[in-house]
Design a protein around this motif. Structure first.
Motif, PDB file in Angstrom:
ATOM      1  N   ALA A   1       0.799  -1.217   0.015  1.00  0.00           N
ATOM      2  CA  ALA A   1      -0.139   0.075  -0.002  1.00  0.00           C
ATOM      3  C   ALA A   1       0.808   1.221   0.079  1.00  0.00           C
ATOM      4  CB  ALA A   1      -0.803   0.146   1.269  1.00  0.00           C
ATOM      5  N   GLY A   2       0.568   2.298  -0.819  1.00  0.00           N
ATOM      6  CA  GLY A   2       1.098   3.521  -0.803  1.00  0.00           C
ATOM      7  C   GLY A   2       2.199   3.424  -1.958  1.00  0.00           C
ATOM      8  N   ASP A   3       2.681   2.334  -2.529  1.00  0.00           N
ATOM      9  CA  ASP A   3       3.481   2.240  -3.599  1.00  0.00           C
ATOM     10  C   ASP A   3       2.805   2.954  -4.875  1.00  0.00           C
ATOM     11  OD1 ASP A   3       5.110   0.637  -2.438  1.00  0.00           O
ATOM     12  OD2 ASP A   3       4.560  -1.393  -3.525  1.00  0.00           O
ATOM     13  N   ARG A   4       3.802   3.786  -5.646  1.00  0.00           N
ATOM     14  CA  ARG A   4       3.470   4.574  -6.786  1.00  0.00           C
ATOM     15  C   ARG A   4       4.161   3.723  -8.047  1.00  0.00           C
ATOM     16  NH1 ARG A   4       1.124   9.187  -6.046  1.00  0.00           N
ATOM     17  NH2 ARG A   4       1.044  10.048  -3.931  1.00  0.00           N
ATOM     18  N   LEU A   5       3.438   3.338  -8.995  1.00  0.00           N
ATOM     19  CA  LEU A   5       3.842   2.633 -10.078  1.00  0.00           C
ATOM     20  C   LEU A   5       3.680   3.691 -11.342  1.00  0.00           C
ATOM     21  CD1 LEU A   5       1.882  -0.747  -9.541  1.00  0.00           C
ATOM     22  CD2 LEU A   5       4.105  -0.054  -8.727  1.00  0.00           C
ATOM     23  N   LEU A   6       4.760   4.100 -11.900  1.00  0.00           N
ATOM     24  CA  LEU A   6       4.919   4.598 -13.384  1.00  0.00           C
ATOM     25  C   LEU A   6       4.715   3.564 -14.549  1.00  0.00           C
ATOM     26  CD1 LEU A   6       5.147   7.307 -14.775  1.00  0.00           C
ATOM     27  CD2 LEU A   6       7.537   7.112 -14.813  1.00  0.00           C
ATOM     28  N   CYS A   7       3.807   3.712 -14.893  1.00  0.00           N
ATOM     29  CA  CYS A   7       3.341   2.670 -15.903  1.00  0.00           C
ATOM     30  C   CYS A   7       3.031   3.126 -17.532  1.00  0.00           C
ATOM     31  CB  CYS A   7       2.003   2.044 -15.709  1.00  0.00           C
ATOM     32  SG  CYS A   7       1.896   1.389 -14.078  1.00  0.00           S
ATOM     33  N   PHE A   8       3.271   2.322 -18.282  1.00  0.00           N
ATOM     34  CA  PHE A   8       3.173   2.579 -19.855  1.00  0.00           C
ATOM     35  C   PHE A   8       2.028   1.278 -20.408  1.00  0.00           C
ATOM     36  CE2 PHE A   8       3.717   1.601 -24.321  1.00  0.00           C
ATOM     37  CZ  PHE A   8       3.448   2.740 -24.936  1.00  0.00           C
ATOM     38  N   GLY A   9       1.011   1.852 -20.802  1.00  0.00           N
ATOM     39  CA  GLY A   9       0.295   0.991 -21.246  1.00  0.00           C
ATOM     40  C   GLY A   9      -1.123   1.532 -21.960  1.00  0.00           C
ATOM     41  N   LYS A  10      -2.120   0.671 -22.052  1.00  0.00           N
ATOM     42  CA  LYS A  10      -3.435   1.130 -22.451  1.00  0.00           C
ATOM     43  C   LYS A  10      -4.128   2.114 -21.354  1.00  0.00           C
ATOM     44  CE  LYS A  10      -4.856  -2.949 -25.155  1.00  0.00           C
ATOM     45  NZ  LYS A  10      -5.919  -4.044 -25.343  1.00  0.00           N
ATOM     46  N   LEU A  11      -4.284   3.309 -21.729  1.00  0.00           N
ATOM     47  CA  LEU A  11      -4.857   4.407 -20.805  1.00  0.00           C
ATOM     48  C   LEU A  11      -6.382   4.062 -20.354  1.00  0.00           C
ATOM     49  CD1 LEU A  11      -3.885   7.393 -23.008  1.00  0.00           C
ATOM     50  CD2 LEU A  11      -2.707   6.644 -20.757  1.00  0.00           C
ATOM     51  N   GLU A  12      -7.049   3.216 -21.018  1.00  0.00           N
ATOM     52  CA  GLU A  12      -8.432   2.744 -20.562  1.00  0.00           C
ATOM     53  C   GLU A  12      -8.256   1.637 -19.420  1.00  0.00           C
ATOM     54  OE1 GLU A  12     -12.173   3.380 -20.121  1.00  0.00           O
ATOM     55  OE2 GLU A  12     -11.130   4.538 -21.261  1.00  0.00           O
ATOM     56  N   GLU A  13      -7.174   0.789 -19.650  1.00  0.00           N
ATOM     57  CA  GLU A  13      -7.067  -0.126 -18.478  1.00  0.00           C
ATOM     58  C   GLU A  13      -6.533   0.481 -17.286  1.00  0.00           C
ATOM     59  OE1 GLU A  13      -7.584  -3.466 -18.200  1.00  0.00           O
ATOM     60  OE2 GLU A  13      -8.434  -3.544 -20.077  1.00  0.00           O
ATOM     61  N   MET A  14      -5.559   1.490 -17.406  1.00  0.00           N
ATOM     62  CA  MET A  14      -5.069   2.434 -16.328  1.00  0.00           C
ATOM     63  C   MET A  14      -6.115   3.261 -15.532  1.00  0.00           C
ATOM     64  SD  MET A  14      -1.183   3.095 -17.314  1.00  0.00           S
ATOM     65  CE  MET A  14      -1.289   3.694 -18.877  1.00  0.00           C
ATOM     66  N   ARG A  15      -6.962   3.676 -16.400  1.00  0.00           N
ATOM     67  CA  ARG A  15      -8.356   4.591 -15.490  1.00  0.00           C
ATOM     68  C   ARG A  15      -8.899   3.472 -15.006  1.00  0.00           C
ATOM     69  NH1 ARG A  15      -8.648   6.777 -21.054  1.00  0.00           N
ATOM     70  NH2 ARG A  15      -7.455   8.674 -20.941  1.00  0.00           N
ATOM     71  N   SER A  16      -9.224   2.260 -15.399  1.00  0.00           N
ATOM     72  CA  SER A  16     -10.299   1.550 -14.781  1.00  0.00           C
ATOM     73  C   SER A  16      -9.554   1.074 -13.450  1.00  0.00           C
ATOM     74  CB  SER A  16     -10.527   0.427 -15.481  1.00  0.00           C
ATOM     75  OG  SER A  16      -9.450  -0.694 -15.419  1.00  0.00           O
ATOM     76  N   MET A  17      -8.270   1.292 -13.144  1.00  0.00           N
ATOM     77  CA  MET A  17      -7.714   0.841 -11.956  1.00  0.00           C
ATOM     78  C   MET A  17      -7.969   1.893 -10.848  1.00  0.00           C
ATOM     79  SD  MET A  17      -4.315  -0.956 -13.322  1.00  0.00           S
ATOM     80  CE  MET A  17      -3.632  -1.436 -11.641  1.00  0.00           C
ATOM     81  N   ILE A  18      -8.321   3.020 -11.184  1.00  0.00           N
ATOM     82  CA  ILE A  18      -8.572   4.296 -10.445  1.00  0.00           C
ATOM     83  C   ILE A  18      -9.927   4.143  -9.657  1.00  0.00           C
ATOM     84  CG2 ILE A  18      -8.649   6.618 -10.033  1.00  0.00           C
ATOM     85  CD1 ILE A  18      -6.717   6.932 -12.562  1.00  0.00           C
TER      86      ILE A  18
END
Length: 111
Positions: A69-86
Motif C-alpha cells: 500500500a502506498g507504492d507508486r507505479l509509473l506505467c506505460f500501457g492502455k490508458l483505458e485499462e489504467m483508468r479502470s484501476m482508479i
C-alpha cells in the motif's frame, strides 16, 4: 552510441489509447501483497517502468517485487485499462431533514 535529443512523450505515444500514467496502490487494492508477476498488469497490457516506495525508486522492477500500500507505479500501457484501476470517487450524500408530522403554521407577531 549516440543519444539524440528526443521528445519522450512523442516516442511513448505508440498509438491511440496508449500512454504513461502513475498509479497509486491504495491500501484496499487487490494488488497489495501480490508480486508484479501475479498482479495481472502485463495481461492488461500495462508495463511498470518504475516503482516508488517512499524515497526508494526501483527502475524497471522485476516480476518478483511484492506490491505494498502506498507504492507508486509509473506505467506505460492502455490508458483505458489504467483508468479502470482508479477507484471511483465517493459521492457525497446530502443530509435531508425530515419534515415534521404536523404542518408548520406561520406565527404572526403582534406589532
Amino acid at each position: 552510441m549516440a543519444f539524440p535529443e528526443i521528445d519522450v512523450r512523442q516516442r511513448l505515444t505508440v498509438s491511440t489509447g496508449y500512454g504513461v500514467a502513475e498509479i497509486l496502490v491504495q491500501a484496499s487494492a487487490d494488488l497489495v501483497g501480490t508480486t508484479l508477476g501475479e498482479s495481472g498488469l502485463r495481461e492488461r497490457d500495462i508495463t511498470v517502468l518504475t516503482l516508488q516506495r517512499g524515497t526508494l525508486v526501483v527502475p524497471n522492477p522485476k516480476r518478483g517485487h511484492v506490491l505494498e500500500a502506498g507504492d507508486r507505479l509509473l506505467c506505460f500501457g492502455k490508458l483505458e485499462e489504467m483508468r479502470s484501476m482508479i477507484p471511483g470517487r465517493r459521492r457525497r450524500t446530502r443530509k435531508v431533514k425530515r419534515l415534521p408530522a404536523e404542518p408548520i403554521h406561520d406565527v404572526v407577531t403582534p406589532s
